[in-house]
Enzyme design. Structure first.
Site: not given
Ligand code: BGC
Length: 266
Positions: A65, A165, A169
């Site tokens: 992990d 998310y 990033k």
């Molecule tokens: C995500 C996807 C998404 C894409 C564009 C990616 O980083 O993991 O789920 O479709 O970005 O939005």
């Protein structure tokens, strides 16, 4: 341009499926020995290692992990035990736990940050320590080591309902550039890949039926990407063909980051 990664060792995290598996396969095809890291899915990781070995390549699957310091240390120690060196890290592990911000649990916030951001820190740190230990590998690679962070178009594009998310990033972007600024003089190259919509399990739903039609409106180039689109870039960024590329994010998104909604508006 001929790319060979012969005599090089690559470690790919989150490689039991999706972009990680695609990257591992492509790195092996280019001649690298590949460490296939998985977290919970041992079987597909072992299968991929078998597939690479049957094709004449070198591969081993190791569970860890990436958000846990001791497991990351163990992963790298086992990788070195198996292949002796490390030349390429693809810090790919990532996940989504989506919800409107007002409903987002602290647990879902933490899990996404821990895997997507802390995991990249822990793996990059372990790779950098190994690069320093082993030093130059003349005749194998111009750089002393190469790190490729798997980011996302969402390091740039805000994403409602996915704040954890997108924040992770966005963090990967400045993590990557800060590390690149710090270690460039050691001849260690550090870059990111920012994929857009790629046909993998993480966005199975979004890439079919009515959802696909909606998604295609966000992609000027008019198609969803495949894992190979990203894997080819991983191989290039890992090779001497990109030896002067450092501290950069390569967007592989069919133009998603061009904000296509503005084509006829704004
Ligand atoms: C995500 C996807 C998404 C894409 C564009 C990616 O980083 O993991 O789920 O479709 O970005 O939005």
């Amino acid at each position: 341009m001929h790319i060979s990664l012969k005599q090089q060792v690559a470690l790919v995290t989150g490689a039991s499926s999706g972009l990680g598996a695609g990257a591992a396969r492509a790195l092996a095809a280019a001649g690298a020995a590949v460490v296939i890291n998985y977290n919970s899915h041992a079987e597909p990781a072992e299968q991929l290692a078998n597939e690479i070995r049957s094709a004449g390549g070198q591969a081993i699957a190791i569970g860890a992990d990436v958000s846990k310091e001791d497991q990351v240390e163990h992963l790298f120690a086992e990788a070195i035990k198996a292949f002796g060196f490390l030349d390429i890290l693809v810090a790919n592990s990532g996940l989504q736990k989506d919800s409107p911000i007002a409903d987002m649990s602290l647990a879902d916030w933490n899990t996404v940050i821990e895997v997507n951001l802390t995991g990249q820190f822990l793996c990059a740190r372990a790779a950098l320590r190994q690069f320093a230990k082993q030093g130059d590998r003349p005749g194998v690679s111009r750089a002393v080591g190469k790190i490729i962070h798997m980011s996302s178009v969402h390091q740039l594009i805000p994403w409602a309902g996915h704040a954890n998310y997108a924040a992770s990033k966005g963090g990967v972007d400045l993590l990557m550039r800060s590390i690149a600024q710090e270690v460039g003089q050691q001849r260690i190259r550090v870059n990111s890949i920012a994929p857009g919509a790629i046909r993998t399990a993480i966005n199975e739903e979004a890439t079919h039926g009515a959802a696909l039609e909606k998604l295609l409106k966000l992609i000027p180039y008019g198609r969803v990407g495949d894992a190979e689109d990203v894997a080819n870039a991983v191989v290039w960024l890992a090779s001497d063909a990109s030896d002067y590329v450092h501290g950069t994010t390569l967007f592989i998104d069919g133009g998603m980051s061009l904000y296509p909604e503005f084509r006829d508006n704004g």
